[in-house]
Design a protein around this motif. Sequence first.
Motif, PDB file in Angstrom:
ATOM      1  N   LYS A 260     -60.238 -17.986  11.665  1.00 13.26           N
ATOM      2  CA  LYS A 260     -61.064 -18.633  11.393  1.00 13.26           C
ATOM      3  C   LYS A 260     -62.439 -18.184  11.045  1.00 13.26           C
ATOM      4  O   LYS A 260     -63.375 -18.720  10.395  1.00 13.26           O
TER       5      LYS A 260
ATOM      6  N   CYS B 104     -53.793 -20.560  12.151  1.00 14.32           N
ATOM      7  CA  CYS B 104     -54.549 -20.745  13.173  1.00 14.32           C
ATOM      8  C   CYS B 104     -54.281 -22.091  13.929  1.00 14.32           C
ATOM      9  O   CYS B 104     -53.932 -23.019  13.418  1.00 14.32           O
TER      10      CYS B 104
ATOM     11  N   LEU C 216     -57.020 -24.204   9.782  1.00 12.13           N
ATOM     12  CA  LEU C 216     -58.107 -23.630   8.854  1.00 12.13           C
ATOM     13  C   LEU C 216     -58.482 -24.519   7.878  1.00 12.13           C
ATOM     14  O   LEU C 216     -59.563 -24.526   7.530  1.00 12.13           O
TER      15      LEU C 216
END
Length: 333
Positions: free
Chosen positions: A141, A156, A197
């Motif tokens: 991130k 993520c 993300l």
Amino acid sequence: MQLPPFEYIRPTSLGHALELLAAPGGRAAALAGGTDLVIAMRQRLSTPAVVVGIGALPELKSFEVAEDGGLRIGAGCTLTFLAEHPVVRERHPSLAAAIRSVGSRHVRNTATLGGNLNLPTRCWYTNQSEDWRRARPPCFKTNGDICYVIRSAKECFALNSADSATALLTLGARLTIASASGSRELPLAEFYRNDGLAPTTLGPGELVTAVHVPAHRDRTAFIKIAPRTGLDYGLATIAAAVTGSNRKVTSVRLVVGSIVSWPAPLPGPARIIEEGGLTGEAIEAAAEAARGDLGEVTNLYSSSGYKRRLVRALVRRALEDIRRQKLPAREAA
Ligand SMILES: Cc1cc2nc3c(=O)[nH]c(=O)nc-3n(C[C@H](O)[C@H](O)[C@H](O)COP(=O)(O)OP(=O)(O)OC[C@H]3O[C@@H](n4cnc5c(N)ncnc54)[C@H](O)[C@@H]3O)c2cc1C
């Protein structure tokens, strides 16, 4: 934590705001209530060169009720306005409950529905000050290549915790999305992605301008489990909507929040109730089946085992709550 330097522009029309947001390279960011963006800027998670204040734009403040009870909500309506509106409370009680559960009253007084639906995903490792984060290499991130939640992960796993999204999804809401080059409509069900993300399909320079909530005759529920009521993000939330009577269920929507990177639909448990009705046995089977629809669940904010148990308990509680509710007049006949 001080704010980074930026230019603040407060456009007087939606058209001007969209032109400013069309700046190349994501240099501009929309500021609605600012309850999340300002913190993200202080933490240097967001460093826009231009901040476009959209909070007072009249085009985003409209609120219309159709004769049948359907709503067209301007994305700039505050959460307090919506949570207290009699039509939202009476005709869409799960939405009112979800909105009322966001943060504290102070937060809801300025926070907007558009900002809530676009709340960035959160993670214990990234939502910290820049100094705190400097102690270790950046994660996905923050432009790095590590996930501190799952070390071996290639993606993520930050969580989506937008409380209004779960309720709106079960109500079949649609969005109007606008940019400098035009506008489009999109079912909310196509807005979110299970991707920490890139958690939404909103394109660069686009704004959510309105949320449409169709009229319905469903029985609905919203439940949030949080460490402290009236302040915290959820450890887990659920929204549910059931069409039909307890014996003859025609449609069920179940969505859980704060568990994975999107408000996660639970089609498996919903099917069990559609086939078996709202009986004790079917509710128990639906609660057991919920874990199968969650995909990968991380130890972020609480252990994955605890999250799965919370989801099982929430599915059971939401469906039992709905089973006890009176039917809307026509269904009762
Ligand atoms: C103490 C505290 C507790 C909180 N608890 C909760 C909670 O329990 N549940 C919860 O869901 N949230 C919570 N929040 C987060 C936040 O307050 C809410 O999600 C709020 O609704 C965000 O709305 P806003 O208008 O302030 O958004 P902003 O901060 O102005 O914006 C948030 C993001 O959305 C984007 N954005 C804003 N409007 C639009 C639009 N119309 N179209 C496209 N993008 C847009 C912004 O560019 C920004 O990236 C909490 C925040 C605090 C400070």
